[in-house]
Design a protein around this motif. Structure first.
Motif, PDB file in Angstrom:
ATOM      1  N   ILE A  68      -9.516  -2.453 -17.520  1.00 28.02           N
ATOM      2  CA  ILE A  68      -9.550  -2.223 -19.175  1.00 28.02           C
ATOM      3  C   ILE A  68      -7.858  -3.373 -19.495  1.00 28.02           C
ATOM      4  N   TYR A  69      -7.462  -3.107 -18.515  1.00 30.99           N
ATOM      5  CA  TYR A  69      -6.052  -3.460 -18.846  1.00 30.99           C
ATOM      6  C   TYR A  69      -6.634  -4.983 -18.746  1.00 30.99           C
ATOM      7  N   LEU A  70      -6.728  -5.725 -17.658  1.00 29.81           N
ATOM      8  CA  LEU A  70      -7.382  -6.719 -16.057  1.00 29.81           C
ATOM      9  C   LEU A  70      -7.781  -7.218 -17.888  1.00 29.81           C
ATOM     10  N   GLY A  71      -8.710  -7.212 -18.602  1.00 29.30           N
ATOM     11  CA  GLY A  71      -9.512  -7.944 -19.946  1.00 29.30           C
ATOM     12  C   GLY A  71      -8.726  -8.690 -20.127  1.00 29.30           C
ATOM     13  N   ALA A  72      -7.483  -8.856 -20.833  1.00 30.87           N
ATOM     14  CA  ALA A  72      -6.734  -9.248 -21.464  1.00 30.87           C
ATOM     15  C   ALA A  72      -6.490 -10.706 -21.170  1.00 30.87           C
ATOM     16  N   THR A  73      -5.400 -11.539 -21.852  1.00 29.53           N
ATOM     17  CA  THR A  73      -4.869 -13.043 -21.455  1.00 29.53           C
ATOM     18  C   THR A  73      -3.653 -12.926 -21.064  1.00 29.53           C
ATOM     19  N   TYR A  74      -2.506 -12.047 -22.036  1.00 29.10           N
ATOM     20  CA  TYR A  74      -1.521 -12.194 -21.897  1.00 29.10           C
ATOM     21  C   TYR A  74      -1.657 -10.196 -20.688  1.00 29.10           C
ATOM     22  N   ARG A  75      -0.553  -9.935 -19.917  1.00 26.31           N
ATOM     23  CA  ARG A  75      -0.797  -8.185 -19.018  1.00 26.31           C
ATOM     24  C   ARG A  75       0.414  -7.857 -18.869  1.00 26.31           C
ATOM     25  N   PHE A  76       1.333  -7.292 -19.478  1.00 23.78           N
ATOM     26  CA  PHE A  76       2.660  -6.804 -19.464  1.00 23.78           C
ATOM     27  C   PHE A  76       2.688  -5.586 -18.728  1.00 23.78           C
ATOM     28  N   LEU A  77       3.942  -5.225 -17.960  1.00 22.85           N
ATOM     29  CA  LEU A  77       4.092  -4.380 -17.703  1.00 22.85           C
ATOM     30  C   LEU A  77       5.256  -2.768 -18.055  1.00 22.85           C
ATOM     31  N   SER A 124      -8.238 -10.853  -3.832  1.00 26.03           N
ATOM     32  CA  SER A 124      -7.719  -9.434  -3.091  1.00 26.03           C
ATOM     33  C   SER A 124      -7.141  -8.284  -3.735  1.00 26.03           C
ATOM     34  N   LEU A 125      -7.083  -7.983  -4.882  1.00 26.36           N
ATOM     35  CA  LEU A 125      -6.260  -6.746  -5.207  1.00 26.36           C
ATOM     36  C   LEU A 125      -7.550  -5.647  -5.084  1.00 26.36           C
ATOM     37  N   THR A 132      -7.500   3.395  -0.775  1.00 25.82           N
ATOM     38  CA  THR A 132      -6.582   4.657  -0.895  1.00 25.82           C
ATOM     39  C   THR A 132      -8.218   5.269  -1.848  1.00 25.82           C
ATOM     40  N   PHE A 133      -8.304   6.435  -1.161  1.00 23.39           N
ATOM     41  CA  PHE A 133      -9.294   7.637  -0.968  1.00 23.39           C
ATOM     42  C   PHE A 133      -9.612   7.339  -2.356  1.00 23.39           C
ATOM     43  N   PRO A 134     -11.220   7.793  -2.708  1.00 26.37           N
ATOM     44  CA  PRO A 134     -10.914   8.197  -4.107  1.00 26.37           C
ATOM     45  C   PRO A 134     -10.453   9.251  -4.592  1.00 26.37           C
ATOM     46  N   GLU A 135     -10.104  10.550  -4.545  1.00 31.66           N
ATOM     47  CA  GLU A 135      -8.779  11.358  -4.320  1.00 31.66           C
ATOM     48  C   GLU A 135      -7.364  11.466  -4.913  1.00 31.66           C
ATOM     49  N   ASP A 136      -7.043   9.929  -4.549  1.00 31.40           N
ATOM     50  CA  ASP A 136      -6.054   9.746  -4.132  1.00 31.40           C
ATOM     51  C   ASP A 136      -5.722   8.641  -5.352  1.00 31.40           C
ATOM     52  N   ILE A 137      -3.956   8.416  -4.986  1.00 29.03           N
ATOM     53  CA  ILE A 137      -4.215   6.977  -6.265  1.00 29.03           C
ATOM     54  C   ILE A 137      -3.122   6.061  -4.935  1.00 29.03           C
ATOM     55  N   HIS A 138      -3.090   4.813  -5.744  1.00 27.23           N
ATOM     56  CA  HIS A 138      -1.651   3.635  -4.481  1.00 27.23           C
ATOM     57  C   HIS A 138      -1.528   3.311  -5.891  1.00 27.23           C
ATOM     58  N   TRP A 139      -0.168   3.624  -6.435  1.00 34.26           N
ATOM     59  CA  TRP A 139       1.001   2.885  -6.962  1.00 34.26           C
ATOM     60  C   TRP A 139       1.918   1.651  -6.464  1.00 34.26           C
ATOM     61  N   ILE A 140       0.976   0.945  -7.279  1.00 30.78           N
ATOM     62  CA  ILE A 140       1.407  -0.954  -7.432  1.00 30.78           C
ATOM     63  C   ILE A 140       2.518  -0.896  -7.489  1.00 30.78           C
ATOM     64  N   ASP A 141       3.479  -1.063  -6.248  1.00 33.31           N
ATOM     65  CA  ASP A 141       4.755  -2.076  -6.250  1.00 33.31           C
ATOM     66  C   ASP A 141       4.644  -3.339  -7.969  1.00 33.31           C
ATOM     67  N   HIS A 142       5.672  -2.672  -8.189  1.00 29.46           N
ATOM     68  CA  HIS A 142       5.628  -4.260 -10.322  1.00 29.46           C
ATOM     69  C   HIS A 142       5.570  -5.486  -9.397  1.00 29.46           C
ATOM     70  N   ASP A 143       6.385  -5.860  -8.218  1.00 23.79           N
ATOM     71  CA  ASP A 143       6.539  -6.719  -7.961  1.00 23.79           C
ATOM     72  C   ASP A 143       5.007  -7.832  -7.126  1.00 23.79           C
ATOM     73  N   GLU A 144       4.176  -6.234  -6.544  1.00 22.84           N
ATOM     74  CA  GLU A 144       2.897  -6.989  -5.565  1.00 22.84           C
ATOM     75  C   GLU A 144       1.721  -6.936  -7.171  1.00 22.84           C
ATOM     76  N   LEU A 145       2.151  -6.516  -8.292  1.00 25.64           N
ATOM     77  CA  LEU A 145       1.331  -6.354  -9.569  1.00 25.64           C
ATOM     78  C   LEU A 145       1.648  -8.044  -9.958  1.00 25.64           C
ATOM     79  N   LYS A 146       2.260  -8.172  -9.949  1.00 22.49           N
ATOM     80  CA  LYS A 146       2.876  -9.800 -10.372  1.00 22.49           C
ATOM     81  C   LYS A 146       2.547 -10.972  -8.587  1.00 22.49           C
ATOM     82  N   ALA A 147       2.215 -10.339  -7.764  1.00 19.69           N
ATOM     83  CA  ALA A 147       1.697 -11.442  -6.811  1.00 19.69           C
ATOM     84  C   ALA A 147      -0.072 -11.596  -6.664  1.00 19.69           C
ATOM     85  N   LEU A 148      -0.135 -10.225  -7.155  1.00 17.36           N
ATOM     86  CA  LEU A 148      -1.429 -10.430  -7.347  1.00 17.36           C
ATOM     87  C   LEU A 148      -2.612 -10.916  -8.820  1.00 17.36           C
TER      88      LEU A 148
END
Length: 163
Positions: A68-77, A124-125, A132-148
């Motif tokens: 849902i977040y990715l559907g935006a034109t401009y995305r901030f964190l 590649s996202l 990451t298995f469905p029962e876990d969550i991988h919290w993506i680093d802010h720098d990696e989120l920008k690179a992706l």
């Protein structure tokens, strides 16, 4: 004089902001919501956090929320906010045969990777999500989120493919 039959690019008629704090949910419903803004001439800004004057409260966007977040034109964190991913799964797979579950999974994978490309995120996202298995969550680093190209801030790049 004949009118040019080619469609003209539409300028946004208005803008909207959506803030996210969401633990996840249905992949197909999240894709539908994420794609909704493309149907209208509108600029959407997404942010993970709860906006309260004068500051934002950090929040988490996990699982299907990222679609849902990715559907935006401009995305901030916002600082302190997080985006987390994992493999998608079925809530109750007991009613599905293994071949049906495999087929649905492959169709979903194709839909998610096409969506990532359509909304200018690095496809590649999907690999990051799949590790990451469905029962876990991988919290993506802010720098990696920008690179992706998940977080793009004030940059709209219609041609973000890596050369």
């Amino acid at each position: 004089m004949e009118r040019d039959p080619r469609p003209r690019p539409q300028k946004p008629c208005c803008s909207s902001r959506r803030d996210h704090q969401f633990p996840g949910g249905s992949v197909t419903e999240a894709l539908d919501i994420g794609r909704l803004p493309t149907r209208f001439p509108i600029t959407i800004t997404s942010s993970v956090g709860i906006k309260r004057e004068p500051t934002a409260t950090p929040a988490d966007c996990a699982s299907a929320c990222i679609l849902i977040y990715l559907g935006a034109t401009y995305r901030f964190l916002d600082p302190g906010s997080r985006i987390g991913v994992h493999q998608f799964s079925f809530r109750d797979a007991s009613t599905l045969s293994p071949s049906k579950a495999t087929s649905i999974t492959q169709l979903l994978a194709a839909d998610v990777t096409a969506y990532l490309s359509d909304i200018r995120a690095d496809p590649s996202l999907f690999s990051v999500m799949s590790q990451t298995f469905p029962e876990d969550i991988h919290w993506i680093d802010h720098d990696e989120l920008k690179a992706l190209q998940v977080v793009n801030e004030h940059v709209y790049d219609g041609f973000c493919r890596k050369l």
